[in-house]
Design an enzyme around this catalytic site. Structure first.
Site, PDB file in Angstrom:
ATOM      1  N   ASN A   9       0.873  -1.182   0.000  1.00 57.70           N
ATOM      2  CA  ASN A   9       0.000   0.000   0.000  1.00 57.70           C
ATOM      3  C   ASN A   9       0.907   1.229   0.000  1.00 57.70           C
ATOM      4  OD1 ASN A   9      -1.799   2.035   0.524  1.00 57.70           O
ATOM      5  ND2 ASN A   9      -2.317   1.352   2.605  1.00 57.70           N
ATOM      6  N   LYS A  11       0.189   4.278  -0.308  1.00 60.19           N
ATOM      7  CA  LYS A  11      -0.420   5.482   0.278  1.00 60.19           C
ATOM      8  C   LYS A  11      -0.137   6.698  -0.610  1.00 60.19           C
ATOM      9  CE  LYS A  11      -0.226   3.334   4.783  1.00 60.19           C
ATOM     10  NZ  LYS A  11      -0.257   3.495   6.236  1.00 60.19           N
ATOM     11  N   HIS A  94      -9.638   1.452   4.804  1.00 64.31           N
ATOM     12  CA  HIS A  94      -8.387   1.600   5.553  1.00 64.31           C
ATOM     13  C   HIS A  94      -8.622   2.563   6.726  1.00 64.31           C
ATOM     14  CE1 HIS A  94      -4.301   2.766   6.545  1.00 64.31           C
ATOM     15  NE2 HIS A  94      -3.915   1.659   5.939  1.00 64.31           N
ATOM     16  N   GLU A  96      -7.017   4.949   7.801  1.00 65.42           N
ATOM     17  CA  GLU A  96      -6.779   6.372   7.476  1.00 65.42           C
ATOM     18  C   GLU A  96      -8.002   6.965   6.778  1.00 65.42           C
ATOM     19  OE1 GLU A  96      -3.046   5.707   5.513  1.00 65.42           O
ATOM     20  OE2 GLU A  96      -2.150   5.219   7.447  1.00 65.42           O
ATOM     21  N   GLU A 166      -5.737  -4.687  10.732  1.00 61.54           N
ATOM     22  CA  GLU A 166      -4.720  -3.656  10.939  1.00 61.54           C
ATOM     23  C   GLU A 166      -5.025  -2.901  12.221  1.00 61.54           C
ATOM     24  OE1 GLU A 166      -2.657  -2.637   6.943  1.00 61.54           O
ATOM     25  OE2 GLU A 166      -4.234  -1.190   7.320  1.00 61.54           O
ATOM     26  N   GLY A 172       2.198   2.390  10.864  1.00 60.07           N
ATOM     27  CA  GLY A 172       3.177   3.461  10.700  1.00 60.07           C
ATOM     28  C   GLY A 172       3.869   3.867  11.986  1.00 60.07           C
ATOM     29  N   SER A 210       3.094  -1.976  10.459  1.00 60.00           N
ATOM     30  CA  SER A 210       4.542  -2.033  10.667  1.00 60.00           C
ATOM     31  C   SER A 210       5.153  -3.402  10.347  1.00 60.00           C
ATOM     32  CB  SER A 210       4.904  -1.603  12.090  1.00 60.00           C
ATOM     33  OG  SER A 210       4.472  -0.268  12.320  1.00 60.00           O
TER      34      SER A 210
HETATM   35  P1  PGA Z   1       2.602   0.404   7.726  1.00 64.98           P
HETATM   36  O1  PGA Z   1       1.144   0.619   7.059  1.00 64.98           O
HETATM   37  O2  PGA Z   1       3.130  -0.901   7.177  1.00 64.98           O
HETATM   38  O3  PGA Z   1       3.397   1.600   7.264  1.00 64.98           O
HETATM   39  O4  PGA Z   1       2.397   0.356   9.182  1.00 64.98           O
HETATM   40  C1  PGA Z   1       0.273  -0.463   6.844  1.00 64.98           C
HETATM   41  C2  PGA Z   1      -1.017   0.042   6.268  1.00 64.98           C
HETATM   42  O5  PGA Z   1      -1.464   1.114   6.693  1.00 64.98           O
HETATM   43  O6  PGA Z   1      -1.614  -0.584   5.377  1.00 64.98           O
END
Ligand code: PGA
Length: 252
Positions: A9, A11, A94, A96, A166, A172, A210
């Site tokens: 992903n 982003k 997601h 976010e 998640e 992140g 992460s």
């Molecule tokens: P990350 O993000 O691996 O940077 O923690 C995962 C995601 O949000 O899909």
């Protein structure tokens, strides 16, 4: 046995030049035996990614999809458009999108329906916040997120779903759920889907938050962790490749 799936992903990252370099590496070295691999660049770069990855075996996904098919919906990108560009997957809900852009459970369910109707495989993200986990509410939160989808969509279609667990506190942040924490939630998710009548044995449940080259092996060794949704680590080829290889090893 469920085939493992690793999804990058990207982003809100990338530009034509940087993508060209990363996609070139993914094209040459991204495919690994026994694992489905996909990358999800921002919408404007799907065509570029599709062109570079064509014939490589690495699949394409989008980071979101409209609940609408076509019409007067300024700024939206529909499932049929994504299919037109060669996408196989669409990430939906997601955290976010839920927290920064106000996506409700019911909007997420509509998007899942739209993705399925277009022939895309939705990757539905679920997960609890840090305080919800602290208060012992993690399972309740995830169950409610799943329930709104199950209630809105023909059960027979839902064995095509991919779920990404998640935990919001792991995205992140460098904090990862332990393999045991993730495995336990994955079993819970499978059980919730099964109880609702979904043929959940074949549903792939990815872990996200992460994931990196250092923790992927342990995560993938858990029986119900069927792959990963990878954010930050998918932007550097060597790290992404190592995660894909860990998935391949765990599949042998
Ligand atoms: P990350 O993000 O691996 O940077 O923690 C995962 C995601 O949000 O899909």
């Amino acid at each position: 046995m469920r085939r493992k799936l690793v999804v990058g992903n990207w982003k809100l990252n990338g530009n034509l030049a940087r993508n060209k370099a990363l996609l070139g590496e993914v094209r040459v070295g991204g495919f690994v035996e026994g694992v489905d691999i996909a990358v999800c660049p921002p919408f404007p770069y799907l065509q570029q990614a599709g062109d570079v990855l064509s014939g490589s075996g690495v699949l394409l996904g989008a980071q979101d999809v409209s609940a609408y098919q076509e019409g007067a919906y300024t700024g939206e990108v529909s499932g049929p458009m994504l299919v037109d560009l060669g996408c196989s997957y669409a990430i939906v809900g997601h955290s976010e999108r839920r927290s920064l852009f106000g996506e409700t459970d019911s909007r997420v369910a509509s998007k899942v329906g739209a993705a399925l109707a277009a022939g895309l495989t939705p990757i539905v993200c679920v997960g609890e916040s840090h305080s919800q986990r602290e208060h012992g509410e993690a399972e309740q939160v995830v169950a409610a997120q799943l329930e709104s989808i199950v209630a809105a969509i023909d059960i027979k279609l839902l064995d095509r779903l991919v779920v990404a667990y998640e935990p919001v506190w792991a995205i992140g942040t460098g904090l990862t759920a332990t393999p045991e924490q993730a495995q336990s939630m994955h079993v819970f998710i499978r059980r919730c889907l099964g109880r609702s009548g979904v043929d959940s044995d074949g549903v792939r449940i990815l872990y996200g938050g992460s994931v990196n080259a250092g923790n992927a092996v342990q995560l993938f060794n858990e029986k119900d962790i069927d792959g990963a949704l990878v954010g930050g680590a998918s932007l550097v080829f060597d790290g992404f490749k190592a995660i894909c290889e860990a998935a391949s090893k765990a599949s042998l």
